[in-house]
Design an enzyme around this catalytic site. Sequence first.
Site, PDB file in Angstrom:
ATOM      1  N   GLU A   1       0.822  -1.219   0.000  1.00  0.00           N
ATOM      2  CA  GLU A   1       0.000   0.000   0.000  1.00  0.00           C
ATOM      3  C   GLU A   1       0.854   1.267   0.000  1.00  0.00           C
ATOM      4  OE1 GLU A   1      -0.529  -2.588   1.979  1.00  0.00           O
ATOM      5  OE2 GLU A   1      -2.627  -3.216   1.789  1.00  0.00           O
TER       6      GLU A   1
ATOM      7  N   LYS B   1     -17.386  -0.071   5.648  1.00  0.00           N
ATOM      8  CA  LYS B   1     -17.924  -1.091   4.756  1.00  0.00           C
ATOM      9  C   LYS B   1     -19.445  -1.004   4.620  1.00  0.00           C
ATOM     10  CE  LYS B   1     -17.895  -6.077   4.166  1.00  0.00           C
ATOM     11  NZ  LYS B   1     -16.908  -6.787   3.351  1.00  0.00           N
TER      12      LYS B   1
ATOM     13  N   PHE C   1     -11.823  -6.364  14.125  1.00  0.00           N
ATOM     14  CA  PHE C   1     -10.767  -6.934  13.296  1.00  0.00           C
ATOM     15  C   PHE C   1     -10.378  -5.931  12.203  1.00  0.00           C
ATOM     16  CE2 PHE C   1      -9.493  -9.509   9.536  1.00  0.00           C
ATOM     17  CZ  PHE C   1      -8.267  -9.931  10.052  1.00  0.00           C
ATOM     18  N   GLN C   2      -9.094  -5.674  12.099  1.00  0.00           N
ATOM     19  CA  GLN C   2      -8.536  -4.742  11.113  1.00  0.00           C
ATOM     20  C   GLN C   2      -9.103  -3.333  11.240  1.00  0.00           C
ATOM     21  OE1 GLN C   2      -8.506  -6.725   7.214  1.00  0.00           O
ATOM     22  NE2 GLN C   2      -6.500  -7.519   7.815  1.00  0.00           N
TER      23      GLN C   2
ATOM     24  N   MET D   1      24.604   8.121   2.431  1.00  0.00           N
ATOM     25  CA  MET D   1      24.472   9.468   2.979  1.00  0.00           C
ATOM     26  C   MET D   1      24.726   9.468   4.492  1.00  0.00           C
ATOM     27  SD  MET D   1      24.139  12.548   2.350  1.00  0.00           S
ATOM     28  CE  MET D   1      23.228  13.199   0.947  1.00  0.00           C
TER      29      MET D   1
HETATM   30  C1  LIG Z   1      12.572   5.558   5.151  1.00  0.00           C
HETATM   31  C2  LIG Z   1      13.867   6.180   5.519  1.00  0.00           C
HETATM   32  N1  LIG Z   1      14.628   5.622   6.491  1.00  0.00           N
HETATM   33  C3  LIG Z   1      15.818   6.179   6.817  1.00  0.00           C
HETATM   34  C4  LIG Z   1      16.263   7.308   6.212  1.00  0.00           C
HETATM   35  C5  LIG Z   1      17.605   7.936   6.603  1.00  0.00           C
HETATM   36  N2  LIG Z   1      18.531   7.906   5.458  1.00  0.00           N
HETATM   37  C6  LIG Z   1      18.722   8.984   4.673  1.00  0.00           C
HETATM   38  S1  LIG Z   1      19.763   8.690   3.432  1.00  0.00           S
HETATM   39  C7  LIG Z   1      20.018   7.099   3.931  1.00  0.00           C
HETATM   40  C8  LIG Z   1      20.940   6.192   3.189  1.00  0.00           C
HETATM   41  C9  LIG Z   1      20.410   5.843   1.853  1.00  0.00           C
HETATM   42  O1  LIG Z   1      21.216   4.820   1.324  1.00  0.00           O
HETATM   43  P1  LIG Z   1      21.119   4.392  -0.185  1.00  0.00           P
HETATM   44  O2  LIG Z   1      19.702   4.283  -0.607  1.00  0.00           O
HETATM   45  O3  LIG Z   1      21.949   3.199  -0.403  1.00  0.00           O
HETATM   46  O4  LIG Z   1      21.682   5.647  -0.958  1.00  0.00           O
HETATM   47  P2  LIG Z   1      23.145   6.310  -0.970  1.00  0.00           P
HETATM   48  O5  LIG Z   1      23.114   7.387   0.074  1.00  0.00           O
HETATM   49  O6  LIG Z   1      24.136   5.238  -0.676  1.00  0.00           O
HETATM   50  O7  LIG Z   1      23.238   6.870  -2.331  1.00  0.00           O
HETATM   51  C10 LIG Z   1      19.270   6.836   5.079  1.00  0.00           C
HETATM   52  C11 LIG Z   1      19.290   5.568   5.809  1.00  0.00           C
HETATM   53  C12 LIG Z   1      15.418   7.866   5.221  1.00  0.00           C
HETATM   54  N3  LIG Z   1      15.722   8.982   4.579  1.00  0.00           N
HETATM   55  N4  LIG Z   1      14.246   7.267   4.894  1.00  0.00           N
END
Ligand SMILES: Cc1ncc(C[n+]2csc(CCOP(=O)(O)OP(=O)(O)O)c2C)c(N)n1
Lengths: 564, 164
Positions: free
Chosen positions: A49, A161, A111-112, A478
Amino acid sequence: MKLTGSKILLECLALEGVETIFGYPGGTVINIYNDLMDSPVKHVLTRHEQAAVHAADGYARATGKVGVALATSGPGATNTITGIATAYMDSIPMVVISGQVPTPLIGNDAFQEADIMGITRPVTKHNYLVRDVKELPKIIKQAFYIARTGRPGPVVVDLPKDVQMDEATFEYPDKVELRGYKPNYSGNLRMIKKAASMILAAKKPVLYVGGGATLTDAHAELMELAELTQAPVTTTLMGMASFPTTHPLSLGMLGMHGTYYANMAVTNSDLLIALGARFDDRVTGKIATFAPNAKIIHVDIDPTSIKKNVRVDLPIVGDLRDVLKKLLKQLGEKENEVKTTVDGLQPWHDEITEWREKHPMSYKASKSVIKPQYVIEKLRELSNDDAIVTTEVGQHQMWAAQFFDFIQPRTFLSSGGLGTMGYGLPAALGAQVAFPKRQVIDISGDGSFQMNSQELATLVQYRLPVKIVILNNNFLGMVRQWQQLFFDKRYSQTCMELPIDFVKLAEAYGATGLRTSKVDEVEDVIKKAFETDGPVIMEFKVAREENVLPMVPAGAGLNEMVLG
Amino acid sequence: MRHTISVLVENEFGVLSRVSGLFSGRGFNIESLSVAPALDPTISRMTIVTSGDDNVLEQIVKQLNKLIDTIKIIDFTGEDFVEREMALVKIACEDRNRAEILRICDIFRGKVVDVTPKSYTMEVTGAPAKIDAVMNLLQPLGVKELVRTGPVVIGRGPKGWKSA
Ligand SMILES: Cc1ncc(C[n+]2csc(CCOP(=O)(O)OP(=O)(O)O)c2C)c(N)n1
């Protein structure tokens, strides 16, 4: 003629011009799914979803229309929350319909059952629980109206529903009457005249453009204003693609990972003209040193955005496109003054050129290891001008913003406000549904990709030829970069220890997988992917510890950039 | 600084949580809040007392305005208005303080609304400061329970908000 609630819902959607919705079935929406089989409204079955909502979001961003998603009660509805919050933060027009347990059971921990009104209240523009089938047409009409007008945003309609099964005579209202909601589109002329004279008096103007330019489709007016006044243009991540990055007046993106010259221009400007932007902390850096010498004009449809973070000298509440049109008219009547002003900008342009030459957007090229920026550059060269690029969140997202060129409006779809990993793939799916013939590219990291990789199934099933670029650094890059720079390289839980075979993963879903770790194969992989029918994963094993630069460290001023 | 605002909202399911959620979600203070249907029963009138500097107040008013269910906001900051709050106070009484309690009640034009051999329940109405003053006097005599409504306000002068 009497219709059931579920049929009424579908009639309303058709009357709103909805062609495709994204969703996932379950017990409390089973009636709607049953009636969908006889409805002209098409449905795309995502595998989660959250992805249905991101797909509706991608569809909305690419087209400007209201995206629609459908989910069942309880876990179906709670799965939509990240998608709704993502759309809310970026002001994306969307209607999300969730099933709910029958009205007599609401509040009984049935439920749900989940309190979706309560859960979604802070992440929606508005939400509704439909308690009487007679109210349904009015509510759907209002939901679409609220979603797309004013500052757009997601609206949730929670539909029990029993209401779906109850019958009523169907009549779709042709007007919306909401005494508490009357968005003000028309910019105040007196303020706009003032803005015009401020522009004519400026020696160092900068146009700072946010998502509002895209949301109001103000690209043409923005271009006209920039060319008329010769004011340089910098955009936020959300404003990307509203002004061609290839234009001589473009400074690219500003803020934390903006260009040196954009940040220097803003810091030194004497007039900052904020157009549909909201001075996010990632954009301003330290407020005290943000554009310290500038007068600030702020145009925004949402009064709450104005003076929320920074002082504003001239606020203009209104639809950006309307305001720009009026502003252009004002300036148009002052041809000679405009010419004098423009002539006076030469020293400013010279100063900017110096910054550009001193620190252009660049990276250290390599022959032995693939630099992620190189992949983006090659993608830029080999893709079409009207290609739609989506991103996940992380380094790859910033590199996409820095090194790709965005020429046409609505070609860059990225989660700016919430920063949602897992957004890009389903958003690409939604964009490809809207534009089956255009190139749609998801630029991803290995981490983000795994947040919604199940959507490969949807791409294959519906023959949606999205091209997925994974810049695989085996890191949550990052976060790793922050750990390197600010936590003594203590890489806590950011190394993706398990290497994933993304080629096999693509093949498992019936898609195509390509991979390379060689610099001289990058071009071939991209070409081959674009020549291949159907969805393709391009996995590039990239330099693992490459950093996104330049960078304004959190809490520092825009003029305190760490350069490459 | 303390501010009083009246918010006229659609008298609909869930509207109170929209308003209170806005305050908690954005870190605004609510010192008191009172709600009841307005003259037009499809409208609810909320009186909210909040605190914050001018910028905070500006954001509060703008954010409240942004709610779809908000019909009108009256910010009483700097306006001339009548403010009234009611309190019900239950006081433990013995023979030795009965007269004293009644005297205080009288001075503040309160009313005794319930009596038992061991307690008085008193109703007092007035500006919040008046209720504070009564409480200061009653407290040493043994207050068992206090219920305050929070203030409601209305502007002075002939102008009125009919639907409010
Ligand atoms: C849903 C979610 N969880 C955690 C984060 C924190 N976060 C920001 S950038 C990142 C790393 C992303 O890694 P990747 O997709 O491998 O991209 P890269 O930075 O290596 O290009 C994280 C964990 C986020 N932005 N979104």
